[in-house]
Design an enzyme around this catalytic site. Structure first.
Site, PDB file in Angstrom:
ATOM      1  N   SER A 180      -5.765 -18.924  57.501  1.00 50.16           N
ATOM      2  CA  SER A 180      -7.329 -20.154  56.913  1.00 50.16           C
ATOM      3  C   SER A 180      -8.084 -18.998  55.888  1.00 50.16           C
ATOM      4  CB  SER A 180      -7.324 -20.294  57.578  1.00 50.16           C
ATOM      5  OG  SER A 180      -8.506 -22.000  56.789  1.00 50.16           O
ATOM      6  N   GLU A 307      -0.761 -28.919  54.869  1.00 50.31           N
ATOM      7  CA  GLU A 307      -2.091 -28.495  55.525  1.00 50.31           C
ATOM      8  C   GLU A 307      -3.040 -29.868  55.656  1.00 50.31           C
ATOM      9  OE1 GLU A 307      -2.713 -25.092  55.803  1.00 50.31           O
ATOM     10  OE2 GLU A 307      -1.359 -24.098  55.011  1.00 50.31           O
ATOM     11  N   HIS A 400      -2.238 -27.969  58.984  1.00 44.28           N
ATOM     12  CA  HIS A 400      -3.368 -26.472  58.627  1.00 44.28           C
ATOM     13  C   HIS A 400      -3.673 -25.872  59.810  1.00 44.28           C
ATOM     14  CE1 HIS A 400      -5.513 -23.554  56.583  1.00 44.28           C
ATOM     15  NE2 HIS A 400      -7.113 -23.753  57.444  1.00 44.28           N
TER      16      HIS A 400
END
Length: 481
Positions: A180, A307, A400
């Site tokens: 991320s 995600e 995610h």
């Protein structure tokens, strides 16, 4: 207790060869605040490094997403520290340095899912780091030094270069990897001259080279933050604000961006949705990573298949976003032509508007930027993680952050259980963990590199394999940039 000498003083770790909370820079408070990192004061008596040190100031997670993505918060000023797990003190093992995510406003290297015990078990020295977050790390009004959070990461990598041999690591074989905002950091470091020579390989998980902002946008954020706090738009004035008040204002500013991401108001931040993030200042960061990435570092980059579902499903947005008008809004917001939106709809028969939106968001923010970076960096390796979480009654998907427990081989970590469930596939963790290590050792993860002519990617799932030119119609629907 095991002792190791570092350039700043001796540190005492556990018998299992874990050393936690080692300072790599002085506390970024008082005269050091809003300044580049400086070396810590040396010490002579062994420093107890058997437990995690302080973490960067941040608020505690709230709501449905917070229940799935926990945070470790340890109070204290001395939070520019790192953690080391090693298989032996007398070797020359490959080194992997992990940069945590958290939208540049949260997270730490102390989260239990990042525990490096299994990397050390398999012959790798694993390092996790903390760095300055939010305003302390990325606020910039155009004067002084920008990108302090990135300079912290460079200081940590410099510490690794100068000290890791004492922990049995090879300073000439360092791989940085992150997830991320950590992956965005990794890609940004690839474009920073000050980071040159500090690592040999890089892995970017769910983040690429598009998430930087201009100096003008940084000033816009700074001015808005100062107005919210009722202070002058200077770092000195911001430094006088009590930390809890500053953190609350940061969160509120981020919510304003998410609620109305208008370019006329926020500039580049309307695209990145990250008000505190790396700034292209022209010197420390000469250009956006997508335009300035170095060619001499081995690169692996990838994303998770779904995600955006982490941000839409737990909050119930996927079910509430159920009007046809949503498609036109999606085209406007994400820059996807109307025919592209129609393609995403046609490829998902029976899916509601919220589910189609999640697919578009995933590709806009994660998959397409990863592909663009791989196109810009010949020889890069591309992967996709597709195992679906059982959380939220099986609707969370390959969201995610889900791959982290597999990469670290920490499927039994209690903090990861909310997303992983009670029976995640250990054979998939074995495969991914080994792949990351193979890449760190040799620069070859085990499949052909990606190119415009041969768009090869590795898919990780219950049944894994290599594919070519995935979802070509959706990829071609996006504008070149």
């Amino acid at each position: 207790m095991v002792l190791v000498d570092t350039q700043h003083g001796p540190v005492a770790g556990t018998d299992a060869l874990a050393f936690k909370g080692i300072p790599y820079a002085a506390p970024p408070v008082g005269p050091n605040r809003f300044r580049p990192p400086v070396a810590p004061e040396p010490w002579t008596a062994p420093r107890d490094c058997r437990g995690y040190g302080p973490t960067a100031p941040q608020t505690r997670p709230e709501g449905a997403i917070g229940a799935l993505v926990p945070r470790m918060i340890v109070p204290g000023d001395d939070y520019l520290n790192l953690n080391v797990w090693t298989p032996a003190l007398d070797g020359q093992a490959p080194v992997m340095v992990f940069v945590h995510g958290g939208s540049f406003t949260s997270g730490s290297g102390a989260l239990s899912v990042y525990d490096g015990t299994r990397f050390a078990r398999d012959g790798v020295v694993l390092v996790t780091i903390n760095y300055r977050l939010g305003a302390d790390g990325f606020l910039w009004f155009g004067d002084g030094t920008p990108n302090l959070g990135l300079l912290d990461q460079i200081a940590a990598l410099t510490w690794v270069r100068d000290n890791i041999a004492a922990f049995g690591g090879d300073p000439g074989n360092v791989t940085i990897f992150g997830e991320s905002a950590g992956a965005m950091s990794v890609c940004t470091l690839l474009a920073m001259p000050a980071a040159d020579g500090l690592f040999r390989r890089a892995i970017a998980q769910s983040g690429a080279g598009h998430n930087t902002i201009s100096a003008a946008s940084a000033r816009t954020v700074g001015n808005r933050l100062a107005a919210m706090l009722g202070t002058a738009p200077t770092r000195e004035a911001i430094a006088a604000v009590p930390v809890p008040k500053l953190l609350a204002a940061q969160d509120s500013l981020g919510q304003q961006v998410m609620a109305r991401p208008r370019a006329k108001v926020w500039g580049d931040v309307a695209r990145t949705l990250l008000p505190f993030s790396p700034v292209v200042d022209g010197e420390l960061l000469p250009a956006a990573p997508i335009d300035g990435i170095r060619p001499d570092v081995d690169l692996m980059i990838g994303t998770n298949s779904e995600e955006a579902r982490l941000f839409l499903v737990p909050t119930g947005l996927t079910s509430r976003l159920n009007t046809p008008a949503l498609y036109a809004a999606a085209a406007l917001r994400f820059g996807l032509p109307a025919r592209g939106v129609r393609r995403y709809r046609a490829n998902r028969p029976g899916s509601g508007p919220g589910d189609v939106l999640a697919a578009i968001m995933t590709d806009s923010y994660y998959r397409i930027p990863a592909i663009r970076l791989a196109e810009a960096r010949p020889g890069a390796y591309v992967y996709e993680f597709g195992w679906r979480s059982p959380a939220c009654h099986g609707t969370l998907g390959a969201c995610h952050g889900l791959e982290l427990g597999f990469v670290f081989d920490n499927l039994d970590d209690p903090a990861a259980t909310p997303m992983l469930g009670t029976a995640p596939p250990q054979h998939l963790a074995d495969l991914m963990h080994r792949t990351w290590i193979d890449f760190a050792r040799t620069g070859d993860p085990g499949w052909p590199p990606y190119s415009r002519e041969h768009r090869v990617s590795r898919h990780f799932n219950t049944a894994s394999g290599t594919t070519t030119n995935d979802r070509v119609d959706e990829r071609l629907a996006w504008p070149r940039r």
